[in-house]
Design a protein around this motif. Structure first.
Motif, short mmCIF file in Angstrom:
data_model
loop_
_atom_site.label_atom_id
_atom_site.label_comp_id
_atom_site.label_asym_id
_atom_site.label_seq_id
_atom_site.Cartn_x
_atom_site.Cartn_y
_atom_site.Cartn_z
N GLN A 1 3.41 7.75 7.26
CA GLN A 1 2.97 7.04 8.46
C GLN A 1 1.50 7.34 8.77
OE1 GLN A 1 5.99 8.44 11.20
NE2 GLN A 1 7.00 6.44 11.19
N ARG A 2 1.12 8.61 8.66
CA ARG A 2 -0.29 8.98 8.91
C ARG A 2 -1.21 8.29 7.91
NH1 ARG A 2 2.01 14.03 9.49
NH2 ARG A 2 1.27 14.66 7.43
N PHE A 3 -0.78 8.22 6.66
CA PHE A 3 -1.59 7.55 5.64
C PHE A 3 -1.81 6.08 6.01
CE2 PHE A 3 -1.67 4.91 1.80
CZ PHE A 3 -2.87 5.34 1.25
N LEU A 4 -0.73 5.39 6.37
CA LEU A 4 -0.85 3.97 6.71
C LEU A 4 -1.65 3.77 8.00
CD1 LEU A 4 2.72 2.74 5.79
CD2 LEU A 4 0.59 2.24 4.58
N GLN A 5 -1.51 4.68 8.93
CA GLN A 5 -2.29 4.60 10.16
C GLN A 5 -3.77 4.78 9.85
OE1 GLN A 5 -1.28 7.50 13.13
NE2 GLN A 5 -2.14 6.26 14.78
N TYR A 6 -4.10 5.74 9.00
CA TYR A 6 -5.48 5.96 8.58
C TYR A 6 -6.04 4.72 7.91
CZ TYR A 6 -9.30 7.47 5.58
OH TYR A 6 -10.50 7.56 4.92
N ARG A 7 -5.20 4.04 7.14
CA ARG A 7 -5.63 2.83 6.45
C ARG A 7 -5.82 1.66 7.39
NH1 ARG A 7 -5.93 1.69 0.94
NH2 ARG A 7 -6.23 3.67 -0.13
N GLY A 8 -5.34 1.78 8.65
CA GLY A 8 -5.62 0.74 9.64
C GLY A 8 -4.49 -0.23 9.90
N PHE A 9 -3.27 0.19 9.65
CA PHE A 9 -2.13 -0.68 9.94
C PHE A 9 -1.58 -0.35 11.32
CE2 PHE A 9 -2.38 -0.63 5.32
CZ PHE A 9 -2.36 -1.99 5.05
N THR A 10 -1.00 -1.36 11.97
CA THR A 10 -0.43 -1.16 13.30
C THR A 10 0.89 -0.43 13.21
OG1 THR A 10 0.79 -3.24 13.30
CG2 THR A 10 -1.50 -3.31 14.12
N VAL B 1 0.84 -1.20 0.00
CA VAL B 1 0.00 0.00 0.00
C VAL B 1 0.87 1.25 0.00
CG1 VAL B 1 -1.65 1.32 1.41
CG2 VAL B 1 -2.00 -1.12 1.05
N ARG B 2 1.92 1.25 0.82
CA ARG B 2 2.82 2.41 0.88
C ARG B 2 3.52 2.64 -0.44
NH1 ARG B 2 7.66 4.44 1.66
NH2 ARG B 2 8.89 2.56 1.75
N CYS B 3 4.03 1.58 -1.04
CA CYS B 3 4.73 1.71 -2.32
C CYS B 3 3.79 2.13 -3.45
CB CYS B 3 5.45 0.41 -2.67
SG CYS B 3 6.86 0.06 -1.60
N LYS B 4 2.57 1.64 -3.41
CA LYS B 4 1.61 2.00 -4.45
C LYS B 4 1.27 3.49 -4.37
CE LYS B 4 -2.92 0.78 -6.30
NZ LYS B 4 -4.10 -0.07 -6.15
N ARG B 5 1.15 4.00 -3.16
CA ARG B 5 0.77 5.39 -2.97
C ARG B 5 1.95 6.36 -3.15
NH1 ARG B 5 -3.74 8.77 -1.50
NH2 ARG B 5 -2.76 10.70 -0.87
#
Length: 127
Positions: free
Chosen positions: A103-112, A83-87
């Motif tokens: 980090q905020r993006f991944l946190q919003y997406r629901g990753f730990t 997801v991070r690499c795609k974005r």
């Protein structure tokens, strides 16, 4: 399902009876719904934390949520990297501001936190 039917104006007793009949006939299952929902949302790039919260909002039992997330054949760490690499691309963030944004993006997406941290570590090690 019960909440949707209540909003549509159906009687609570009728709703409960109908849902019970559907469950006995095997036509309604919270377990199947949760499994399908986890798979669907993971395929769209969402992490286990967000998926669990969305299932809870939909009235799914906590035990069913936990079981569905555990039984899902999903590598959440690999999904976070994907997801991070795609974005943002495969390059490492240039500065603290870019890293915080990712980090905020991944946190919003629901990753730990662990999955997010590992997504940066693994892509840095691959370089």
């Amino acid at each position: 399902m019960s909440r949707k039917l209540q909003k549509a104006g159906f009687d609570q007793v009728e709703i409960e009876d109908t849902i019970a009949q559907l469950q006995q006939a095997g036509l309604q299952s919270d377990e199947r719904f949760a499994e399908s929902f986890v798979s669907s949302r993971a395929n769209r790039g969402y992490g286990s934390v967000r998926i669990g919260m969305e299932l809870k909002e939909r009235g799914v039992n906590s035990d069913i949520i936990t079981t569905s997330l555990q039984q899902a054949d999903i590598d959440w760490f690999a999904l976070a990297i994907e997801v991070r690499c795609k974005r943002f691309g495969e390059h490492s963030p240039d500065d603290f501001k870019d890293r915080a944004k990712q980090q905020r993006f991944l946190q919003y997406r629901g990753f730990t936190h662990e999955q997010i941290t590992e997504s940066f570590n693994l892509t840095n090690n691959e370089k």
